[in-house]
Write an enzyme that holds these catalytic residues in place. Structure first.
Site, PDB file in Angstrom:
ATOM      1  N   CYS A   2       0.958  -1.218   0.142  1.00  0.00           N
ATOM      2  CA  CYS A   2      -0.151  -0.007  -0.041  1.00  0.00           C
ATOM      3  C   CYS A   2       0.728   1.100   0.206  1.00  0.00           C
ATOM      4  O   CYS A   2       2.149   1.178   0.342  1.00  0.00           O
ATOM      5  CB  CYS A   2      -1.053   0.018   1.312  1.00  0.00           C
ATOM      6  SG  CYS A   2      -1.791  -1.359   1.525  1.00  0.00           S
ATOM      7  N   ARG A  27       1.216   1.822  -5.764  1.00  0.00           N
ATOM      8  CA  ARG A  27       1.587   0.683  -4.622  1.00  0.00           C
ATOM      9  C   ARG A  27       0.512   0.031  -4.408  1.00  0.00           C
ATOM     10  O   ARG A  27       0.133  -0.691  -3.641  1.00  0.00           O
ATOM     11  CB  ARG A  27       2.059   1.457  -3.541  1.00  0.00           C
ATOM     12  CG  ARG A  27       3.561   1.863  -3.817  1.00  0.00           C
ATOM     13  CD  ARG A  27       3.999   2.539  -2.713  1.00  0.00           C
ATOM     14  NE  ARG A  27       4.183   1.640  -1.565  1.00  0.00           N
ATOM     15  CZ  ARG A  27       5.307   0.812  -1.288  1.00  0.00           C
ATOM     16  NH1 ARG A  27       6.360   1.125  -2.090  1.00  0.00           N
ATOM     17  NH2 ARG A  27       5.083  -0.043  -0.290  1.00  0.00           N
ATOM     18  N   TRP A  79      -4.099  -1.380  -1.313  1.00  0.00           N
ATOM     19  CA  TRP A  79      -3.878  -2.772  -2.096  1.00  0.00           C
ATOM     20  C   TRP A  79      -4.430  -3.675  -0.910  1.00  0.00           C
ATOM     21  O   TRP A  79      -3.436  -4.094  -0.182  1.00  0.00           O
ATOM     22  CB  TRP A  79      -2.880  -3.098  -2.678  1.00  0.00           C
ATOM     23  CG  TRP A  79      -2.673  -4.365  -3.424  1.00  0.00           C
ATOM     24  CD1 TRP A  79      -1.969  -5.631  -3.243  1.00  0.00           C
ATOM     25  CD2 TRP A  79      -2.810  -4.441  -5.003  1.00  0.00           C
ATOM     26  NE1 TRP A  79      -2.076  -6.471  -4.215  1.00  0.00           N
ATOM     27  CE2 TRP A  79      -2.765  -5.680  -5.262  1.00  0.00           C
ATOM     28  CE3 TRP A  79      -3.619  -3.546  -5.828  1.00  0.00           C
ATOM     29  CZ2 TRP A  79      -3.086  -6.207  -6.580  1.00  0.00           C
ATOM     30  CZ3 TRP A  79      -3.866  -3.796  -7.039  1.00  0.00           C
ATOM     31  CH2 TRP A  79      -3.459  -5.332  -7.631  1.00  0.00           C
ATOM     32  N   ASN A 105       1.123   0.274   6.048  1.00  0.00           N
ATOM     33  CA  ASN A 105       1.331  -0.767   4.881  1.00  0.00           C
ATOM     34  C   ASN A 105       2.119  -1.957   5.560  1.00  0.00           C
ATOM     35  O   ASN A 105       3.022  -1.853   6.347  1.00  0.00           O
ATOM     36  CB  ASN A 105       2.340  -0.037   3.977  1.00  0.00           C
ATOM     37  CG  ASN A 105       3.021  -0.835   2.874  1.00  0.00           C
ATOM     38  OD1 ASN A 105       2.264  -1.813   2.505  1.00  0.00           O
ATOM     39  ND2 ASN A 105       4.327  -0.557   2.581  1.00  0.00           N
ATOM     40  N   GLY A 106       1.625  -3.025   5.098  1.00  0.00           N
ATOM     41  CA  GLY A 106       2.313  -4.210   5.576  1.00  0.00           C
ATOM     42  C   GLY A 106       1.282  -5.389   5.869  1.00  0.00           C
ATOM     43  O   GLY A 106       0.091  -5.369   5.674  1.00  0.00           O
ATOM     44  N   GLU A 484       7.815 -21.522 -18.606  1.00  0.00           N
ATOM     45  CA  GLU A 484       7.803 -19.928 -18.059  1.00  0.00           C
ATOM     46  C   GLU A 484       9.046 -19.218 -18.360  1.00  0.00           C
ATOM     47  O   GLU A 484       8.649 -18.044 -18.967  1.00  0.00           O
ATOM     48  CB  GLU A 484       7.665 -20.039 -16.400  1.00  0.00           C
ATOM     49  CG  GLU A 484       7.503 -18.702 -16.005  1.00  0.00           C
ATOM     50  CD  GLU A 484       6.629 -18.027 -16.393  1.00  0.00           C
ATOM     51  OE1 GLU A 484       5.538 -18.305 -16.964  1.00  0.00           O
ATOM     52  OE2 GLU A 484       6.474 -16.781 -15.889  1.00  0.00           O
ATOM     53  N   LYS A 488       8.731 -15.896 -20.887  1.00  0.00           N
ATOM     54  CA  LYS A 488       9.303 -14.819 -20.423  1.00  0.00           C
ATOM     55  C   LYS A 488      10.027 -14.179 -21.683  1.00  0.00           C
ATOM     56  O   LYS A 488       9.865 -12.992 -21.863  1.00  0.00           O
ATOM     57  CB  LYS A 488       9.959 -14.677 -19.198  1.00  0.00           C
ATOM     58  CG  LYS A 488       9.327 -14.712 -17.811  1.00  0.00           C
ATOM     59  CD  LYS A 488       8.609 -13.465 -17.516  1.00  0.00           C
ATOM     60  CE  LYS A 488       7.185 -13.738 -17.880  1.00  0.00           C
ATOM     61  NZ  LYS A 488       6.227 -14.366 -17.160  1.00  0.00           N
ATOM     62  N   GLU A 491       7.725 -13.143 -24.652  1.00  0.00           N
ATOM     63  CA  GLU A 491       7.040 -11.930 -24.671  1.00  0.00           C
ATOM     64  C   GLU A 491       7.527 -10.672 -24.836  1.00  0.00           C
ATOM     65  O   GLU A 491       7.029  -9.623 -25.007  1.00  0.00           O
ATOM     66  CB  GLU A 491       5.945 -12.184 -23.486  1.00  0.00           C
ATOM     67  CG  GLU A 491       6.325 -11.982 -22.405  1.00  0.00           C
ATOM     68  CD  GLU A 491       5.283 -12.157 -21.236  1.00  0.00           C
ATOM     69  OE1 GLU A 491       5.634 -12.843 -20.165  1.00  0.00           O
ATOM     70  OE2 GLU A 491       4.052 -11.585 -21.277  1.00  0.00           O
ATOM     71  N   HIS A 507      12.367 -36.233 -30.693  1.00  0.00           N
ATOM     72  CA  HIS A 507      11.283 -36.640 -31.359  1.00  0.00           C
ATOM     73  C   HIS A 507      10.902 -35.699 -32.555  1.00  0.00           C
ATOM     74  O   HIS A 507       9.640 -35.810 -33.024  1.00  0.00           O
ATOM     75  CB  HIS A 507       9.989 -37.035 -30.444  1.00  0.00           C
ATOM     76  CG  HIS A 507      10.339 -38.165 -29.616  1.00  0.00           C
ATOM     77  ND1 HIS A 507      10.590 -39.527 -30.171  1.00  0.00           N
ATOM     78  CD2 HIS A 507      10.734 -38.200 -28.288  1.00  0.00           C
ATOM     79  CE1 HIS A 507      10.999 -40.321 -28.839  1.00  0.00           C
ATOM     80  NE2 HIS A 507      11.179 -39.616 -27.868  1.00  0.00           N
ATOM     81  N   LYS A 606      -1.981  -6.047 -19.685  1.00  0.00           N
ATOM     82  CA  LYS A 606      -1.830  -6.805 -18.398  1.00  0.00           C
ATOM     83  C   LYS A 606      -3.081  -7.518 -18.151  1.00  0.00           C
ATOM     84  O   LYS A 606      -2.959  -8.568 -17.335  1.00  0.00           O
ATOM     85  CB  LYS A 606      -1.634  -5.620 -17.283  1.00  0.00           C
ATOM     86  CG  LYS A 606      -1.303  -6.090 -16.019  1.00  0.00           C
ATOM     87  CD  LYS A 606       0.100  -7.028 -15.926  1.00  0.00           C
ATOM     88  CE  LYS A 606       0.516  -7.425 -14.668  1.00  0.00           C
ATOM     89  NZ  LYS A 606       1.395  -8.740 -14.886  1.00  0.00           N
TER      90      LYS A 606
HETATM   91  C1  F6R Z   1       2.535 -13.476 -18.930  1.00  0.00           C
HETATM   92  C2  F6R Z   1       1.661 -13.263 -18.469  1.00  0.00           C
HETATM   93  C3  F6R Z   1       0.246 -13.653 -18.858  1.00  0.00           C
HETATM   94  C4  F6R Z   1      -0.598 -13.841 -17.814  1.00  0.00           C
HETATM   95  C5  F6R Z   1      -2.118 -14.351 -18.139  1.00  0.00           C
HETATM   96  C6  F6R Z   1      -3.155 -14.864 -17.053  1.00  0.00           C
HETATM   97  O1  F6R Z   1       4.080 -12.983 -18.258  1.00  0.00           O
HETATM   98  O2  F6R Z   1       1.520 -12.365 -17.487  1.00  0.00           O
HETATM   99  O3  F6R Z   1       0.463 -14.955 -19.677  1.00  0.00           O
HETATM  100  O4  F6R Z   1      -0.255 -14.721 -16.645  1.00  0.00           O
HETATM  101  O5  F6R Z   1      -2.681 -13.399 -18.894  1.00  0.00           O
HETATM  102  O6  F6R Z   1      -3.150 -13.461 -16.272  1.00  0.00           O
HETATM  103  P1  F6R Z   1      -3.885 -13.582 -14.887  1.00  0.00           P
HETATM  104  O7  F6R Z   1      -2.843 -14.369 -13.835  1.00  0.00           O
HETATM  105  O8  F6R Z   1      -4.182 -12.171 -14.529  1.00  0.00           O
HETATM  106  O9  F6R Z   1      -5.121 -14.410 -14.944  1.00  0.00           O
END
Ligand code: F6R
Length: 611
Positions: A2, A27, A79, A105-106, A484, A488, A491, A507, A606
């Site tokens: 927060c 935050r 948050w 915050n915490g 993963e 990363k 993307e 294969h 996002k």
């Molecule tokens: C990759 C990434 C996405 C999310 C996906 C699901 O770095 O961030 O692959 O993981 O869009 O998003 P959430 O977790 O918000 O459902």
């Protein structure tokens, strides 16, 4: 996570506090509030966001109702962790008399026993938050001196905190304290002081900052500011002059939110574990035991990174609890008439809690009578609201599109859930559980060790940033992490990257491996090491370039690979939580080298609210 702010000086406090909160919105932003010291007592406005209008926007419309003459006060932008984002749960919180106000915050880990005890003593609680106990503790310990009362409260609370407190009995005075949460004091013109979680909140007003360390307190009024430890002994401090611009300050001096969030992982993991397990190995998920009664199957659903966390969850659950488990990409789940019923536990994993595909899967599961447990980072999100039960990751807001700290905290929750269900099934002895918890507590320090070797990772990233294609290989849990790592890299660097179960490469895909193709081999699983080593030899025989991410004792692999990054010692089962960190950093540095927009990669959002 927060944001908190405080001001004491000669100017109207309300607009200064609001401005500080707006700078700290990154935050936390689900609710916000301001409390002021006035001759008539404390005056306060606070609210959650409503109907799509942000909390701070609503708050801005209300501050006109506050006395503009007031020149000291505190503010908070939240948050949510403990307690939903509602008007009542918004900070500041007051004690019952209304004479003490706090912004926190915490996480107060022992708030439950404290609240029970205070209630038994007659204190009346208004909110569902962990933080409110601090307001009542202040009142309880007060005997004429605000700093003394705060010290008394601090002696009773466990957990992490940055706190600013004030009392109508001490006009113009603010007291603040820090443990495991950031806090700074800004020195303004003509005897005015700002206190805040972070530098951006004060940058418009001052560049002269004191940074509080853990275990330090500050007391500020128009006469000056003094610093002590929690015992009241003076702490000498020097002012730092901040040279960052406002945008850099929001990222705490980092070039990108992604790197900041990678660095926040140790604390995010500590926060997510806090209050969920005791030293003897008993896990308390805060969910009634009968929620799990009769569960005979578990289905993990999620998208992207969250789906990759599901893969680790399934593996741990099957290994530890011997409970049948499956994983499903959320967008596939609902269309394949999933075999779920009232005895199935569906675990829906979503950082944002708003992903349309995950929501659709959750609703499908409920329709079939399954019970749904959400794992999410956002209190009050749709997934959190629609699930039957929720386990929150306490990673704080994740701003970079590429998920990092949300993933590692999801993995930590997966481990806790698997341990909990294994213990319930009588398959996890107390000593093993205690040992796993001890190791979970040690992981933040191991990640710090990796973070301290960023320069090596920057160099490794330089070696692959000109490639057009890369492969990640691993077996078992290493394969999950490889997936993963590949996500990363693609993307944010836009390098084509695929992850393969190491044994699968031969294969077909091996045909693509040439001198130009970097292969990142993840090898932490001891029982699978020899096999992964053979797969690396296969790559080397085709002149592929291998970067190994492995244990220091894996000498043959280190010798076979062109480059190697050694991980700190870690158990096989918990290895994914730290193994992903070098992969995140390699992706980050490759993207930076290629000049990409790291925090907002092309074509991505996002929160994905379309199916
Ligand atoms: C990759 C990434 C996405 C999310 C996906 C699901 O770095 O961030 O692959 O993981 O869009 O998003 P959430 O977790 O918000 O459902």
């Amino acid at each position: 996570m927060c944001g908190i702010v405080g001001y004491t000086g000669g100017r109207p406090a309300a607009p200064l506090l609001l401005d500080g909160l707006q700078k700290l919105e990154y935050r936390g932003y689900d609710s916000a509030g301001i409390a002021l010291l006035t001759p008539e007592g404390i005056r306060m406005v606070k609210n959650a966001g409503h109907g799509g209008v942000m909390a701070l926007e609503i708050l801005a419309g209300k501050i006109g109702a506050l006395p503009m003459a007031a020149s000291a006060g505190i503010g908070h932008t939240r948050w949510a962790t403990h307690g939903r984002p509602t008007d009542i749960n918004a900070h500041p919180h007051l004690d019952a008399s209304g004479e003490f106000a706090i912004a926190h915050n915490g996480i107060i880990e022992n708030y439950m026993p404290l609240r029970a005890r205070l209630r038994a003593e007659g204190y009346v609680f208004r909110s569902e938050t962990d933080s409110e106990v601090v307001a009542h503790l202040l009142a309880r310990h007060y005997s004429g001196d605000l700093a003394e009362a705060l010290r008394g409260a601090l002696a009773e609370i466990e957990g992490s905190f940055a706190l600013i407190v004030m009392s109508s009995r001490h006009p113009g005075q603010l007291a603040a304290a820090r443990r495991n949460a950031p806090l700074i004091v800004g020195v303004g013109a003509e005897s005015e002081f700002f206190i805040a979680s972070d530098i951006p909140a004060v940058l418009k007003e001052t560049r002269d900052i004191y940074v509080l360390e853990d275990g330090e307190m500050a007391v500020a009024d128009r006469a000056g500011v003094c610093f002590t430890d929690f015992a009241g002994d003076p702490r000498p401090k020097t002012v730092t002059r901040v040279t960052w611009d406002a945008a850099a300050a929001e990222k705490a001096g980092y070039d990108h939110f992604m790197l900041k969030e990678i660095d926040e992982q140790p604390q995010a993991l500590r926060d997510t574990l806090s209050g969920r397990a005791d030293k003897s190995g008993v896990i308390d998920l805060g969910i009634a035991a009968d929620f799990f009664a009769d569960v005979d199957r578990v289905a993990f659903v999620g998208c992207g990174t969250a789906y990759h966390a599901c893969l680790v969850g399934r593996e741990l659950l099957e290994q530890w609890a011997r409970l049948p488990a499956e994983t499903a990409i959320a967008s596939e789940f609902r269309y394949r008439q999933p075999l779920v019923d009232a005895r199935t536990l569906v675990v829906a994993v979503s950082q944002s809690g708003e992903t349309a595909d995950t929501l659709a899967a959750l609703r499908e599961a409920k329709k079939e009578g399954a019970r749904v447990l959400a794992v999410t980072n956002v209190v009050g999100s749709t997934v959190a609201r629609e699930a039957d039960e929720v386990l929150f990751t306490w990673a704080g807001p994740e701003i970079a599109v590429a998920s990092t700290k949300a993933y590692t905290t999801q993995l930590e929750i997966m481990a806790l859930l698997a341990m909990f269900l294994a213990a319930r099934a009588g398959r996890l002895a107390a000593e093993r559980s205690a040992a796993l918890l001890k190791e979970l507590r040690s992981l933040p320090a191991k990640i710090e060790d990796i973070l301290a070797r960023k320069e090596q990772l920057r160099g490794l990233a330089a070696g692959l940033s000109d490639s057009s294609s890369a492969f990640f290989i691993g077996r078992g849990l290493d394969w999950a992490v490889a997936l993963e790592g590949a996500l990363k890299l693609k993307e944010i660097s836009y390098i084509h990257a695929e992850a393969y179960a190491a044994g699968e490469l031969k294969h077909g895909t091996l045909a693509l491996v040439t001198r130009e193709t970097p292969v990142i081999a993840v090898a932490t699983q001891r029982t699978l090491y020899e096999k992964t080593l053979s797969n690396v030899e296969e790559v080397k025989a085709r002149e592929g370039r291998v970067l190994a991410v492995t244990r220091a004792e894996n000498k043959e692999l280190a010798a076979a690979a062109d480059e190697v990054f050694f991980l700190p010692p870690v158990s096989d089962d918990l290895a994914p939580i730290i193994t992903v960190v070098p992969l995140q950093l390699i992706a980050y540095y490759a993207a930076v080298r290629r000049g990409n927009h790291v925090d907002k990669p092309r074509n991505l959002a996002k929160t994905v609210t379309t199916e």
